[in-house]
Design an enzyme around this catalytic site. Structure first.
Site, PDB file in Angstrom:
ATOM      1  CG  ASN A   2      -3.264  -7.457   7.848  1.00  0.00           C
ATOM      2  OD1 ASN A   2      -3.291  -6.822   8.893  1.00  0.00           O
ATOM      3  ND2 ASN A   2      -4.089  -7.194   6.836  1.00  0.00           N
ATOM      4  CD  GLU A   3      -7.933  -6.794   8.111  1.00  0.00           C
ATOM      5  OE1 GLU A   3      -8.270  -6.854   6.919  1.00  0.00           O
ATOM      6  OE2 GLU A   3      -8.204  -5.821   8.848  1.00  0.00           O
TER       7      GLU A   3
ATOM      8  CG  HIS B 174      -0.894  -5.998   5.240  1.00  0.00           C
ATOM      9  ND1 HIS B 174      -0.989  -5.377   6.462  1.00  0.00           N
ATOM     10  CD2 HIS B 174      -2.019  -5.648   4.571  1.00  0.00           C
ATOM     11  CE1 HIS B 174      -2.107  -4.674   6.525  1.00  0.00           C
ATOM     12  NE2 HIS B 174      -2.753  -4.821   5.378  1.00  0.00           N
TER      13      HIS B 174
ATOM     14  CD  GLN C 134      -2.938  -1.243   2.224  1.00  0.00           C
ATOM     15  OE1 GLN C 134      -2.701  -1.974   3.177  1.00  0.00           O
ATOM     16  NE2 GLN C 134      -4.013  -0.492   2.171  1.00  0.00           N
TER      17      GLN C 134
HETATM   18  C1  BGC Z   1      -6.373  -3.909   5.961  1.00  0.00           C
HETATM   19  C2  BGC Z   1      -5.706  -2.704   5.319  1.00  0.00           C
HETATM   20  C3  BGC Z   1      -6.765  -1.802   4.730  1.00  0.00           C
HETATM   21  C4  BGC Z   1      -7.656  -1.306   5.837  1.00  0.00           C
HETATM   22  C5  BGC Z   1      -8.779  -0.395   5.371  1.00  0.00           C
HETATM   23  C6  BGC Z   1      -7.686  -3.618   6.623  1.00  0.00           C
HETATM   24  O1  BGC Z   1      -8.647  -4.446   6.068  1.00  0.00           O
HETATM   25  O2  BGC Z   1      -5.471  -4.614   6.777  1.00  0.00           O
HETATM   26  O3  BGC Z   1      -4.797  -3.186   4.378  1.00  0.00           O
HETATM   27  O4  BGC Z   1      -6.212  -0.753   4.013  1.00  0.00           O
HETATM   28  O5  BGC Z   1      -8.230  -2.367   6.534  1.00  0.00           O
HETATM   29  O6  BGC Z   1      -9.616  -1.056   4.476  1.00  0.00           O
END
Ligand code: BGC
Length: 390
Positions: A155-156, A112, A18
């Site tokens: 991440n997530e 990520h 990002q």
């Molecule tokens: C993610 C980020 C994303 C943010 C806003 C999360 O889902 O880890 O990469 O930019 O939220 O959408």
């Protein structure tokens, strides 16, 4: 004054794809350039943080923050399977050293969302060898992590499993996402566990994964409560339950989603929305923290993301103030919270939505890469210096 615990970390977060720019060797770059993609624009140079990271960190530290969360880009470190670039290891090692020199506690995410193109071509998370490959990447990254206290493995994973479940997401909330691919969910969990085994060889290092807590609410219509239970478990709760025994659980909270008898609902027309189209809902953070604490059976919580996409910085301050008041209430009730990382340090590339949704504490000119801090950075820095909210 609402005071936070001693040693509480105050920071901001980014992710490699990002902000770095020119991540030409990962799966997202391919998706961004595929004809007919639903992704509104490619990431290109992004914020060129690959070169400007020192300046990014200096601004955060100068404002009063004490931590910075960033991610490693696997496709740079292992551009072809089995080849580990020493130069890229050195690059990320310099980032850790820079953070430490500036008084920022570096929180490093290993993954990520993006993977190297070779990993994508070889079956992605559906390749039975995926957990091995991720464990080997973790080993390769160990020289970067020697002075690092907190590592987020994946991440997530819940959003990653949803992204793997079908077409490109319209945006990263429930009504824009397909259902999770459960095979991918299992592979992500196995990868997380293998990665943690490797990380346990580093003394003092704490690791966990970070979950997008989605604050599902029932509409109250007939059938909605049952639908909510059925929907929330494979979307959020499973990932929190599987963090039991980890060193920490990362909570990433933004908004809420209503679930009706047929599933997630679009945001109602009469509520305030943000540039991602999400409902403006600061209590999402407190709800996520409480859910994580309960479902993990009391694993310490680290708020690894929380923020808002808005062009009106005063709404960012208002949102964050509200979220932090809720967080403080959760801490008062005895929930252990390590720190708070605001999403995001910089305006950046918001995946399928491109550069339009601005989440940053710092604006970036995309042609000159000049950074301009917003009032919200000074505000959050003030909260950090006081370790509390007036
Ligand atoms: C993610 C980020 C994303 C943010 C806003 C999360 O889902 O880890 O990469 O930019 O939220 O959408």
């Amino acid at each position: 004054m609402l005071t936070f615990p001693d040693g509480f970390l105050w920071g901001a977060a980014t992710a490699a794809h990002q902000v770095e720019g020119n991540n030409t060797n990962n799966d997202w770059w391919v998706k961004e350039h595929t004809p007919g993609t639903g992704i509104v624009e490619p990431s290109g140079d992004a914020m060129d943080s690959y070169h400007h990271y020192r300046e990014d960190m200096r601004l955060l530290a100068g404002a009063g923050l004490t931590s910075y969360r960033f991610s490693l880009e696997w496709s740079r470190i292992e551009p072809e399977q089995g080849f580990v670039s020493r130069a890229e290891i050195d690059h990320y090692r310099r980032m850790v050293d820079t953070a430490r020199d500036l008084g920022l506690n570096p929180v490093v995410s290993l993954l990520h969302f993006t993977v190297p193109q070779w990993m994508f071509r070889n079956g992605f998370w559906r390749n039975p060898a995926a957990p091995d490959l991720f464990a080997r990447f973790t080993e390769a990254a160990l020289p970067i992590l020697a002075e690092v206290d907190y590592v987020c493995t994946i991440n997530e994973p819940n959003i990653a499993a949803m992204l793997a479940g079908g077409e490109t997401a319209a945006n990263l909330v429930a009504f824009g996402l397909p259902r999770p691919d459960l095979q991918v969910a299992d592979a992500l969990l196995a990868s997380h566990k293998r990665s943690r085994e490797v990380l346990q060889s580093v003394s003092g290092l704490q690791s966990g994964w970070t979950v997008a807590t989605q604050a599902f609410h029932s509409t109250g219509e007939p059938g909605a409560d049952e639908k909510l239970r059925e929907y929330a478990y494979p979307s959020d709760d499973w990932y929190l339950e599987n963090a039991r025994g980890d060193d920490f659980i990362g909570v990433q909270a933004y908004t809420r989603t209503f679930i009706g008898p047929d599933g997630p609902m679009k945001v109602r027309a009469d509520v305030e929305t943000t540039l991602t189209g999400w409902e403006y809902f600061p209590p999402a953070l407190e709800l996520g923290v409480r859910a994580a604490w309960e479902l993990t059976e009391h694993v310490p919580v680290f708020v690894t993301e929380n923020g808002i996409a808005t062009a009106d910085d005063s709404r960012r301050i208002d949102y964050t103030d509200g979220a932090l008041r809720g967080l403080h209430a959760a801490i008062e009730d005895g929930i252990a919270v390590i720190g708070y990382e605001h999403w995001s340090a910089l305006d950046n590339y918001e995946w399928a939505s491109g550069f339009r949704p601005t989440f940053g504490l710092i604006a970036v000119d995309r042609e000159t890469f000049v950074r301009t801090p917003k009032p919200s950075l000074a505000w959050l820095g003030g909260v950090a210096r006081a370790n509390g909210l007036a």
